[in-house]
Design an enzyme around this catalytic site. Structure first.
Site, PDB file in Angstrom:
ATOM      1  N   ASP A 226       0.819  -1.135  -0.226  1.00  0.00           N
ATOM      2  CA  ASP A 226      -0.154  -0.136  -0.122  1.00  0.00           C
ATOM      3  C   ASP A 226       0.873   1.306  -0.010  1.00  0.00           C
ATOM      4  OD1 ASP A 226      -2.674   1.029   0.404  1.00  0.00           O
ATOM      5  OD2 ASP A 226      -1.834   2.040   2.208  1.00  0.00           O
ATOM      6  N   GLU A 275      14.444 -15.227  -0.242  1.00  0.00           N
ATOM      7  CA  GLU A 275      14.767 -16.451   0.728  1.00  0.00           C
ATOM      8  C   GLU A 275      13.647 -17.692   0.848  1.00  0.00           C
ATOM      9  OE1 GLU A 275      15.089 -14.755   4.694  1.00  0.00           O
ATOM     10  OE2 GLU A 275      16.477 -13.454   4.115  1.00  0.00           O
TER      11      GLU A 275
END
Ligand code: GLC
Length: 578
Positions: A226, A275
């Site tokens: 956002d 990751e």
């Protein structure tokens, strides 16, 4: 009007680029769920996570790839959940963390990915850090995590600078210190209940890295970020020197938007996303002055996608659409990112109403010509789904829902409606709970008698999922067919370019190579039927209820050498296989 479509491409919009890294998100169709308004599991009139989970098979059958959920975190709901009090909790109105876990697992079992909304520009004034900062008064270390400043004027009675809130009024609110005296001011680009974080503070960075991991560990497939362009503010928070700053947004550089410093944050987040297995993604809600500036968020070591708001804001005009499509493909292609396309979301008037309105704009109060709007909306959808890249759908657009433009003021909840004294802030009109079945509100949104937090129009009975299912002329079945074809023809979402074909004014025609034997998208944006000559082939799908009339161009030869004349009705799009 008649026009022969030549096979020769007029322009290849994007440079040829490395196509090897074709990941799930590059051509995904992502469906936005607005949790307050999708499905109410417990009958309190407010949508919730168990409601969404129960309806996931509908989304699988619709044929989308992923779901993006607007915020469901613990929140006082001053801005419908975009004011977050606790980033690691689900608000009780939506359920709890087990429900979130359930939703993600169920979605994955159905082959759907789940993207959650992350709100890093600001939190809620009920967030622990902010409450503590207020309690502790000036000098509190917690105040450094926000933008607290002394006011100007002899008694500090004026805001620290001239910035205006996106929701109207000043972007600063003065606090009352613990001893009752008027105190410092704090910055909020949106509502006063949404204090902006200070992204110069390491604790803010640390906190959001941890929040990212929290939701990635839960199994979510990524984040819609956002106000991704707002986190970093220009040093010294300089004055802008103009009032009516909203009018400048998107065209002029602003000291609180799109500062170069944001990119380092997203590089760090990308390392975290990478990751995790399974290509977790970051999607920027970045309102930038140009598409080229938006593309900077998508360099290979930053985020994956950004919303294409310029496309969303483009009127129903062939030349304007042609231009924005080329521009988008070129800008995104230059950084190796997929273009994205979007027509509606929870912040703008639904496109079935926008296209019905001659004046345009994204906060409309006029219903316009409903039939015209729907016809154009259906055509716009086929155009969008034939473009390379990823497309975003907003819940209810597959039902052809119009905006609810006549909500009485007393039921409205959009904070900007109240801040701007009714001048703007008509976002409630696209947030009305969607109709699933039945003839009376809440139309299966929740159990009978449960109501809905915004009233649904009486006319929505005929627009419900149940009413449209199985009706080949319905908008829902058009979406289902289009999404099924997009799956059958993966080349539709792939690639980085379209081959424009010569077409008369007001008509868009392009070819997508690699999609079966050959795929044409033909869109008539004029108010009159047009006749185009295509090299042969057959219609795959039309946005009009009737299939297009097609006759051999040479006057009845069963094996036409001169091609086929196809009549395309006004405001209609056709997918054609050659
Ligand atoms: C984004 C959201 C909008 C919200 C604002 C403040 O633009 O999409 O709904 O009001 O940010 O968080």
């Amino acid at each position: 009007m008649s026009q022969h479509l030549s096979d020769a491409p007029r322009s290849a919009a994007a440079p040829a680029a490395d196509a090897s890294a074709r990941d799930w998100w590059r051509d995904a169709v992502i469906y936005q769920v607005y949790p307050r308004s999708f499905a109410d599991g417990n009958g309190d009139g407010m949508g919730d996570l168990p409601g969404v989970t129960a309806r996931l098979p509908y989304l699988r059958d619709l044929g989308v790839d992923a779901v993006w959920l607007s915020p469901f975190y613990a929140s006082p709901q001053a801005d419908a959940g975009y004011d977050v009090a606790d980033y690691r909790e689900v608000d009780p109105m939506f359920g709890d963390l087990n429900d979130a876990d359930d939703l993600v697992r169920t979605a994955h079992a159905l082959g759907l990915r789940v993207i959650v909304d992350l709100v890093p520009n600001h939190c809620s004034d009920q967030h622990e850090w902010f409450k503590q900062a207020l309690r502790e008064g000036p000098g509190s270390a917690l105040r450094d995590r926000f933008h607290f400043r002394a006011g100007k004027g002899a008694h500090g009675e004026l805001p620290p600078n001239d910035w205006e809130s996106i929701f109207g009024g000043p972007a600063w609110t003065r606090t009352t210190e613990p001893d009752g005296t008027p105190g410092q001011w704090y910055l909020h680009l949106f509502a006063p209940e949404q204090p902006d974080f200070n992204w110069d503070h390491p604790a803010v960075h640390e906190e959001f890295r941890s929040v990212l991991r929290f939701w990635l560990d839960l199994g979510t497939d990524g984040f819609r970020i956002d106000v991704a362009h707002g986190l970093v503010k220009a040093a010294g928070l300089p004055d802008i020197g103009h009032s009516e700053q909203l009018a400048l947004l998107g065209s002029a550089p602003m000291p609180y938007f799109d500062q170069d410093g944001v990119h380092e944050i997203y590089r760090g987040w990308r390392r975290i996303l990478d990751e995790y297995p399974g290509e977790r993604i970051g999607v920027a809600e970045a309102w930038t002055p140009t598409i080229e500036r938006a593309a900077l968020y998508l360099r290979p070591d930053e985020l994956h996608q950004a919303f294409n708001f310029e496309y969303l804001a483009t009127p129903w005009d062939a030349a304007a659409l042609h231009k924005v499509i080329d521009k988008s493909l070129a800008a995104m292609g230059a950084v190796g990112a997929p273009a994205t396309w979007v027509l509606s979301n929870h912040d703008v008037t639904r496109h079935a109403t926008r296209f019905a309105n001659p004046h345009g704009g994204t906060q409309l109060r006029e219903a316009g010509d409903r039939e015209l709007g729907l016809r154009r909306a259906r055509a716009a959808t086929l155009l969008m789904l034939a473009l390379p890249g990823s497309a975003y759908l907003y819940q209810g657009e597959e039902l052809g829902l119009p905006d609810v433009t006549d909500l009485p003021d007393e039921v409205r909840q959009d904070p900007s409606f109240f801040r701007a004294a009714g001048q703007d802030g008509f976002r409630d009109g696209c947030r009305v709970p969607i109709p699933w079945s039945g003839t009376e509100p809440p139309y299966g949104f929740g159990p009978e008698g449960g109501g809905s937090w915004l009233p649904q129009p009486a006319s929505w009975a005929q627009l419900s999922v149940a009413a449209q299912t199985g009706d080949p002329a319905s908008t829902l079945e058009l979406y289902r067919s289009a999404l099924a074809l997009r799956r059958e023809l993966p080349a539709l979402g792939a690639g980085r370019s379209v081959q424009w074909l010569d077409a008369p004014e007001g008509v868009l025609a392009f070819r997508r190579d690699g999609a079966g034997d050959g795929f044409l998208c033909l869109v008539n944006l004029t108010a009159e039927p047009v006749v185009l000559t295509v090299p042969g082939g057959r219609p795959l799908l039309s946005s009009a209820a009737q299939p297009p009339a097609a006759v051999p161009a040479a006057g009845g030869s069963p094996d036409p050498v001169d091609g086929i004349e196809v009549t395309i009705a006004a405001d209609t799009a056709i997918w054609w296989a050659i």
